[in-house]
Scaffold this motif. Structure first.
Motif, PDB file in Angstrom:
ATOM      1  N   PRO A  37      21.938 -21.716  40.511  1.00 47.92           N
ATOM      2  CA  PRO A  37      21.605 -20.711  41.540  1.00 47.92           C
ATOM      3  C   PRO A  37      20.858 -21.330  42.722  1.00 47.92           C
ATOM      4  O   PRO A  37      20.198 -22.363  42.598  1.00 47.92           O
ATOM      5  CB  PRO A  37      20.685 -19.728  40.796  1.00 47.92           C
ATOM      6  N   LYS A  38      20.968 -20.670  43.862  1.00 48.72           N
ATOM      7  CA  LYS A  38      20.291 -21.122  45.066  1.00 48.72           C
ATOM      8  C   LYS A  38      19.138 -20.185  45.417  1.00 48.72           C
ATOM      9  O   LYS A  38      19.183 -18.994  45.132  1.00 48.72           O
ATOM     10  CB  LYS A  38      21.277 -21.188  46.230  1.00 48.72           C
ATOM     11  N   LEU A  39      18.127 -20.760  46.033  1.00 39.72           N
ATOM     12  CA  LEU A  39      16.964 -20.002  46.489  1.00 39.72           C
ATOM     13  C   LEU A  39      17.109 -19.638  47.965  1.00 39.72           C
ATOM     14  O   LEU A  39      17.398 -20.509  48.799  1.00 39.72           O
ATOM     15  CB  LEU A  39      15.693 -20.840  46.309  1.00 39.72           C
ATOM     16  N   VAL A 112      18.469 -16.379  43.981  1.00 36.74           N
ATOM     17  CA  VAL A 112      17.123 -15.849  43.786  1.00 36.74           C
ATOM     18  C   VAL A 112      16.474 -15.818  45.161  1.00 36.74           C
ATOM     19  O   VAL A 112      16.493 -16.825  45.886  1.00 36.74           O
ATOM     20  CB  VAL A 112      16.297 -16.729  42.820  1.00 36.74           C
TER      21      VAL A 112
END
Lengths: 180, 180
Positions: A37-39, A112
């Motif tokens: 996932p990427k922030l 996220v």
């Protein structure tokens, strides 16, 4: 992913030993390529009169709609630095980062999102290349019907409610895909 | 990254239009390949007598040292689900996730770490494939000299101090590289 970023050979989906899900594994050099996932990190820049800085998006998705300054966190920076950098890039605005205020999980798009409370340090702001307009909005002026993303709406709703009570409470919210 | 994961052609570092840093860009299909920080998510599983569940690592880095259950967040899950999954994988232990308790930025290794407070639901735990041992430790039994990572030490220190005051306060800490 179709080819190995390390050697250029084709990759195939397979289950590495002791792993619990299939990965892209190189058919030649056997490198396992994980995808994570990427922030997305942003800020709620508040001016001393209580107004909040919003940006109108010059890019897709949601071109023309209003958002808080936010974007993908980069390697080599902290989450607070990412929030300040995005605010500088999108609004040419300088902020002081305060507490982490909200976290959203959007597992259906592998994101996220983190939003920090922040103090806008001066009024010398202007649209960056990703913004059409940058403006300060009082609580009664927020363009609720033309906000770009649900986390922006939820964050602003909570923010104004918390500000009235003079107690800002960190919130961790999981979102499911929009229904419309 | 040396080759394009989409078409297999060589990539080169170059500055995309309106960007602020060089990216790996495919020399043939022009796809821009961004690289972003990764999330490590874990839990502080507390049993009803106040003891905390720790795992002794069976893998590098820090093989043989003690840690809280934690690991890389996966696509398609929330941060809370990631913390519960890692606890199940590393300790075969079931937990109920409570509040987010600590966030660490480690920009020198492109990581953001999140730790949740959690309730251990039963005593039927055992080492997963990445653990040598899994054990419950009271505050006075924590193996402080053989903890694997600084965020684990800091989290446990804060946790026991906060628990004494019966007030758990979320902390956001930026770390610089270890000096030794």
């Amino acid at each position: 992913m179709k080819f190995c970023p390390e050697c250029g050979a084709p990759v195939a989906l397979s289950l590495p030993q002791d792993d619990h899900r299939e990965r892209h594994v190189c058919t030649v050099c056997n490198t396992i390529h994980y995808q994570n996932p990427k922030l997305i990190v942003g800020a709620i820049p508040e001016w001393q009169d209580g107004r909040i800085l919003l940006c109108r998006r010059a890019i897709e998705p949601r071109h023309g709609l209003w958002t808080l300054p936010a974007g993908f966190m980069e390697n080599g920076e902290t989450t607070a630095q990412a929030a300040a950098r995005e605010t500088l890039e999108e609004a040419n605005a300088r902020i002081e980062i305060l507490d982490l205020y909200a976290m959203y999980n959007l597992p259906y798009i592998n994101q996220v999102q983190l939003l920090y409370r922040a103090t806008l340090l001066d009024l010398d702001f202007s649209p960056g290349v990703e913004s059409l307009e940058v403006e300060l909005f009082g609580e009664n002026e927020i363009p609720w019907d033309t906000l770009a993303f649900r986390p922006i709406r939820y964050t602003l709703e909570h923010y104004f409610a918390d500000r009235k009570r003079d107690e800002f409470i960190f919130r961790n919210t999981d979102l499911t895909p929009p229904t419309r």
